[in-house]
Design an enzyme around this catalytic site. Sequence first.
Site, PDB file in Angstrom:
ATOM      1  N   CYS A 111       0.814  -1.224   0.000  1.00  0.00           N
ATOM      2  CA  CYS A 111       0.000   0.000   0.000  1.00  0.00           C
ATOM      3  C   CYS A 111       0.847   1.273   0.000  1.00  0.00           C
ATOM      4  O   CYS A 111       0.338   2.357  -0.283  1.00  0.00           O
ATOM      5  CB  CYS A 111      -0.951  -0.004   1.185  1.00  0.00           C
ATOM      6  SG  CYS A 111      -2.013  -1.454   1.203  1.00  0.00           S
ATOM      7  N   HIS A 248      -3.425   7.206   2.552  1.00  0.00           N
ATOM      8  CA  HIS A 248      -3.849   5.862   2.135  1.00  0.00           C
ATOM      9  C   HIS A 248      -5.229   5.553   2.710  1.00  0.00           C
ATOM     10  O   HIS A 248      -5.483   5.760   3.896  1.00  0.00           O
ATOM     11  CB  HIS A 248      -2.814   4.837   2.609  1.00  0.00           C
ATOM     12  CG  HIS A 248      -3.227   3.438   2.328  1.00  0.00           C
ATOM     13  ND1 HIS A 248      -3.689   3.039   1.098  1.00  0.00           N
ATOM     14  CD2 HIS A 248      -3.269   2.339   3.124  1.00  0.00           C
ATOM     15  CE1 HIS A 248      -3.994   1.753   1.141  1.00  0.00           C
ATOM     16  NE2 HIS A 248      -3.756   1.310   2.357  1.00  0.00           N
ATOM     17  N   ASN A 278     -10.106  -0.268   0.171  1.00  0.00           N
ATOM     18  CA  ASN A 278      -8.651  -0.127   0.171  1.00  0.00           C
ATOM     19  C   ASN A 278      -8.101  -0.732  -1.122  1.00  0.00           C
ATOM     20  O   ASN A 278      -8.226  -1.931  -1.339  1.00  0.00           O
ATOM     21  CB  ASN A 278      -8.111  -0.861   1.415  1.00  0.00           C
ATOM     22  CG  ASN A 278      -6.594  -0.834   1.495  1.00  0.00           C
ATOM     23  OD1 ASN A 278      -5.912  -0.463   0.544  1.00  0.00           O
ATOM     24  ND2 ASN A 278      -6.070  -1.249   2.631  1.00  0.00           N
TER      25      ASN A 278
HETATM   26  N1  COA Z   1     -18.535  -8.844   9.294  1.00  0.00           N
HETATM   27  C1  COA Z   1     -19.001  -9.130  10.527  1.00  0.00           C
HETATM   28  N2  COA Z   1     -18.196  -9.482  11.543  1.00  0.00           N
HETATM   29  C2  COA Z   1     -16.872  -9.544  11.295  1.00  0.00           C
HETATM   30  C3  COA Z   1     -16.329  -9.272  10.044  1.00  0.00           C
HETATM   31  C4  COA Z   1     -17.220  -8.907   9.003  1.00  0.00           C
HETATM   32  N3  COA Z   1     -16.805  -8.606   7.761  1.00  0.00           N
HETATM   33  N4  COA Z   1     -14.991  -9.429  10.095  1.00  0.00           N
HETATM   34  C5  COA Z   1     -14.697  -9.774  11.366  1.00  0.00           C
HETATM   35  N5  COA Z   1     -15.833  -9.861  12.079  1.00  0.00           N
HETATM   36  C6  COA Z   1     -15.978 -10.199  13.501  1.00  0.00           C
HETATM   37  C7  COA Z   1     -14.815 -10.986  14.039  1.00  0.00           C
HETATM   38  O1  COA Z   1     -15.003 -12.356  13.765  1.00  0.00           O
HETATM   39  C8  COA Z   1     -14.885 -10.670  15.503  1.00  0.00           C
HETATM   40  O2  COA Z   1     -15.876 -11.484  16.081  1.00  0.00           O
HETATM   41  P1  COA Z   1     -15.677 -12.115  17.551  1.00  0.00           P
HETATM   42  O3  COA Z   1     -15.523 -10.941  18.473  1.00  0.00           O
HETATM   43  O4  COA Z   1     -16.941 -12.876  17.737  1.00  0.00           O
HETATM   44  O5  COA Z   1     -14.445 -12.949  17.442  1.00  0.00           O
HETATM   45  C9  COA Z   1     -15.409  -9.241  15.541  1.00  0.00           C
HETATM   46  O6  COA Z   1     -15.977  -8.996  14.256  1.00  0.00           O
HETATM   47  C10 COA Z   1     -14.366  -8.176  15.847  1.00  0.00           C
HETATM   48  O7  COA Z   1     -13.262  -8.383  15.035  1.00  0.00           O
HETATM   49  P2  COA Z   1     -11.987  -7.496  15.227  1.00  0.00           P
HETATM   50  O8  COA Z   1     -10.926  -8.018  14.317  1.00  0.00           O
HETATM   51  O9  COA Z   1     -11.697  -7.337  16.671  1.00  0.00           O
HETATM   52  O10 COA Z   1     -12.525  -6.095  14.690  1.00  0.00           O
HETATM   53  P3  COA Z   1     -11.786  -4.713  14.727  1.00  0.00           P
HETATM   54  O11 COA Z   1     -12.600  -3.747  15.467  1.00  0.00           O
HETATM   55  O12 COA Z   1     -10.331  -4.825  15.050  1.00  0.00           O
HETATM   56  O13 COA Z   1     -11.863  -4.294  13.177  1.00  0.00           O
HETATM   57  C11 COA Z   1     -10.559  -4.191  11.181  1.00  0.00           C
HETATM   58  C12 COA Z   1     -11.252  -5.080  12.202  1.00  0.00           C
HETATM   59  C13 COA Z   1      -9.872  -5.087  10.171  1.00  0.00           C
HETATM   60  C14 COA Z   1     -11.607  -3.344  10.494  1.00  0.00           C
HETATM   61  C15 COA Z   1      -9.545  -3.279  11.911  1.00  0.00           C
HETATM   62  O14 COA Z   1      -8.729  -4.052  12.747  1.00  0.00           O
HETATM   63  C16 COA Z   1      -8.688  -2.525  10.950  1.00  0.00           C
HETATM   64  O15 COA Z   1      -9.161  -1.706  10.199  1.00  0.00           O
HETATM   65  N6  COA Z   1      -7.366  -2.759  10.973  1.00  0.00           N
HETATM   66  C17 COA Z   1      -6.451  -2.110  10.034  1.00  0.00           C
HETATM   67  C18 COA Z   1      -6.461  -2.878   8.763  1.00  0.00           C
HETATM   68  C19 COA Z   1      -5.822  -2.131   7.648  1.00  0.00           C
HETATM   69  O16 COA Z   1      -5.747  -0.943   7.625  1.00  0.00           O
HETATM   70  N7  COA Z   1      -5.367  -2.885   6.662  1.00  0.00           N
HETATM   71  C20 COA Z   1      -4.807  -2.350   5.472  1.00  0.00           C
HETATM   72  C21 COA Z   1      -3.355  -2.245   5.569  1.00  0.00           C
HETATM   73  S1  COA Z   1      -2.734  -1.450   4.166  1.00  0.00           S
END
Ligand code: COA
Length: 321
Positions: A111, A248, A278
């Site tokens: 990215c 980004h 993204n």
């Molecule tokens: N729909 C519904 N539920 C989902 C899901 C989806 N698409 N994806 C994950 N979940 C669930 C998980 O299974 C988890 O359930 P559980 O609590 O029963 O285990 C719950 O949602 C929370 O997941 P979690 O990973 O803790 O969520 P989060 O608040 O950390 O958000 C991201 C996840 C990925 C959105 C966040 O961590 C993020 O944006 N990280 C940065 C990623 C990024 O920028 N990547 C690009 C790099 S260039």
Amino acid sequence: MRARICGTGSALPRREVTNDELSKIMDTSDEWIRSRTGICSRHLAVEESLTALAARAARQALSEAGMEAAELDMILAATLSADKLLPSLACELQRELSAERAVAFDINAACSGFIFALQTADAYIKSGQYGKILVVGGEILSKLMDWNDRSTCVLFGDGAGAAVVRADSEFGILGSVQGSDGARGEVLMCEDRKNNNPYVSNTKDLSYVSMDGQEVYKFAVRTVPEAILKATERAGISVDEVDLFILHQANIRILQSVSKRLKIPMEKIPMNLQTCGNISAGSIPILLDFVNRRGMIQRGNKIVLAGFGAGLTWGASALTW
Ligand code: COA
């Protein structure tokens, strides 16, 4: 001399897929995706190749720059999802555009790829070796997603953006910073095909993108503000003097955190992640083109571009438009 952006372009696949549509094929919801990320829809390539998208973006950028492809000295393509392992996206583009004189190669910094490619163009221009460079960032990430993994596939989209840069003595890139931390690469990765020469036993399937979302989140909210501060310091300007921050587009919460930490009003941080998701190396040039085409940037404005991604990698450039 420094690299000045004198034309931008972008191209998205025709098919736009909403969160609601995704919720029909996997256990997710518009509410979850929107509240966690800000993303409402993304474009996914169904009939388009990455080369075709990148060529569309490149032609727009060349047209705005008033430059013919035949004048290009160099084509740099930032991508991790080229149509082919060989030849590179940059060489495919060279053929599409008939840019016979150009030296062409790809850069993979995930990215951060567009920022790294732009900074590479700037270095070539500063060295005096080349003067007219096409920098492209684009992805068809949907082919690298595990569509059974709702925690990753809902976040990403496909598309390409381009910028034409030329040597300029007055305007252009004023200060840059970049960094890598390969020791933490496992938090966001995708393995390539396995070695299958006759002397290895290999039964593993192809791998897809896997991510430790929370680790990437923590990395981003720390690294992006630091990179912005360093790039502006090297440029000899303050964060307050910057007119627009083209960051980004991974997650609205990361952008809000950068805004809070650096006391940047959100109006200075434009977004298109709502409808693009993204797009990795495509994210920054596509947003830059959206903003440019809407007349939101005036000659002489101070702009910061900043990104982060797999590697891990990060980078920022401060420039005058
Ligand atoms: N729909 C519904 N539920 C989902 C899901 C989806 N698409 N994806 C994950 N979940 C669930 C998980 O299974 C988890 O359930 P559980 O609590 O029963 O285990 C719950 O949602 C929370 O997941 P979690 O990973 O803790 O969520 P989060 O608040 O950390 O958000 C991201 C996840 C990925 C959105 C966040 O961590 C993020 O944006 N990280 C940065 C990623 C990024 O920028 N990547 C690009 C790099 S260039």
